[in-house]
Design a protein around this motif. Structure first.
Motif, PDB file in Angstrom:
ATOM      1  N   HIS A   1       0.503  -1.025   0.371  1.00 23.00           N
ATOM      2  CA  HIS A   1      -0.133  -0.059   0.011  1.00 23.00           C
ATOM      3  C   HIS A   1       0.847   1.221   0.213  1.00 23.00           C
ATOM      4  O   HIS A   1       0.075   2.071   0.243  1.00 23.00           O
ATOM      5  CB  HIS A   1      -0.460   0.205   1.395  1.00 23.00           C
ATOM      6  N   ARG A   2       2.280   1.388  -0.356  1.00 21.63           N
ATOM      7  CA  ARG A   2       2.773   2.315  -0.448  1.00 21.63           C
ATOM      8  C   ARG A   2       2.793   3.153  -1.123  1.00 21.63           C
ATOM      9  O   ARG A   2       2.543   4.647  -1.222  1.00 21.63           O
ATOM     10  CB  ARG A   2       4.577   1.889  -0.277  1.00 21.63           C
ATOM     11  N   ALA A   3       2.409   2.784  -2.155  1.00 21.11           N
ATOM     12  CA  ALA A   3       2.362   3.829  -3.713  1.00 21.11           C
ATOM     13  C   ALA A   3       0.702   4.631  -2.986  1.00 21.11           C
ATOM     14  O   ALA A   3       0.925   5.348  -3.361  1.00 21.11           O
ATOM     15  CB  ALA A   3       1.818   3.056  -5.096  1.00 21.11           C
ATOM     16  N   PRO A   4      -0.441   4.020  -3.004  1.00 20.48           N
ATOM     17  CA  PRO A   4      -1.641   4.504  -3.031  1.00 20.48           C
ATOM     18  C   PRO A   4      -1.296   5.782  -1.762  1.00 20.48           C
ATOM     19  O   PRO A   4      -1.765   6.773  -1.280  1.00 20.48           O
ATOM     20  CB  PRO A   4      -2.280   3.519  -2.447  1.00 20.48           C
ATOM     21  N   MET A   5      -0.073   5.130  -1.008  1.00 14.93           N
ATOM     22  CA  MET A   5       0.267   6.331   0.475  1.00 14.93           C
ATOM     23  C   MET A   5       0.566   7.252   0.402  1.00 14.93           C
ATOM     24  O   MET A   5       0.440   8.570   0.142  1.00 14.93           O
ATOM     25  CB  MET A   5       0.749   5.636   2.134  1.00 14.93           C
ATOM     26  N   TYR A   6       1.292   7.085  -0.433  1.00 20.18           N
ATOM     27  CA  TYR A   6       2.403   8.131  -1.622  1.00 20.18           C
ATOM     28  C   TYR A   6       1.265   9.103  -2.495  1.00 20.18           C
ATOM     29  O   TYR A   6       1.799  10.497  -1.977  1.00 20.18           O
ATOM     30  CB  TYR A   6       3.588   7.621  -2.065  1.00 20.18           C
ATOM     31  N   ALA A   7       0.573   8.477  -2.827  1.00 22.37           N
ATOM     32  CA  ALA A   7      -0.271   9.478  -4.079  1.00 22.37           C
ATOM     33  C   ALA A   7      -0.922  10.360  -2.798  1.00 22.37           C
ATOM     34  O   ALA A   7      -1.593  11.354  -3.232  1.00 22.37           O
ATOM     35  CB  ALA A   7      -0.588   8.632  -4.742  1.00 22.37           C
TER      36      ALA A   7
END
Length: 144
Positions: free
Chosen positions: A34-40
């Motif tokens: 879930h790192r990419a959605p969190m970063y977005a």
């Protein structure tokens, strides 16, 4: 965690249950997933990549501490994004206004309304009032 990987890609709910049981690898896999959605989300809130990375890291640490608070294991992704949103809001509240040096010149905005201006009409006389970009009709009804 090994038994989760034997069956293929584990679901978020399985990773949450394993992490709540004490499996650190499951928690790491869940955070990595879930790192990419969190970063977005963080980038949308803060607008700067370094600030967004800091917010994601702070949210991951906070999620490690509060991981037992997840009520619905199926909603781990939305819960992590909610943690990121709250961290971003806290960062925005902590940011203070940056003072600007006084250049010493006259201020462009004096706080008063602009005076009505007069323009020359087609007959050569000055008439009509204006306010900014919106010109009112000439009181004498002449063409500008």
């Amino acid at each position: 965690m090994a038994d989760l990987l034997v069956r293929g890609a584990p679901r978020d709910a399985d990773l949450v249950r394993a992490a709540q049981a004490g499996d650190a690898g499951s928690l790491g896999l869940l955070l990595a997933r879930h790192r990419a959605p969190m970063y977005a989300v963080a980038l949308a809130f803060l607008g700067h990549s370094q600030d967004a990375e800091d917010a994601v890291q702070e949210a991951a640490v906070l999620a490690l501490r509060r991981f037992g608070d997840i009520r619905d294991p199926e909603a781990a992704g939305p819960w992590l994004r909610m943690v990121v949103r709250n961290v971003c809001r806290a960062q925005l509240r902590r940011m203070s206004a940056v003072p600007v040096a006084d250049v010493g010149g006259p201020s462009r905005w004096t706080g008063r309304k602009a005076r009505p201006t007069r323009r020359r009409c087609s007959n050569g006389t000055r008439c009509g009032t204006g306010s900014g970009a919106r010109w009112r009709t000439c009181p004498r009804r002449c063409n500008w």
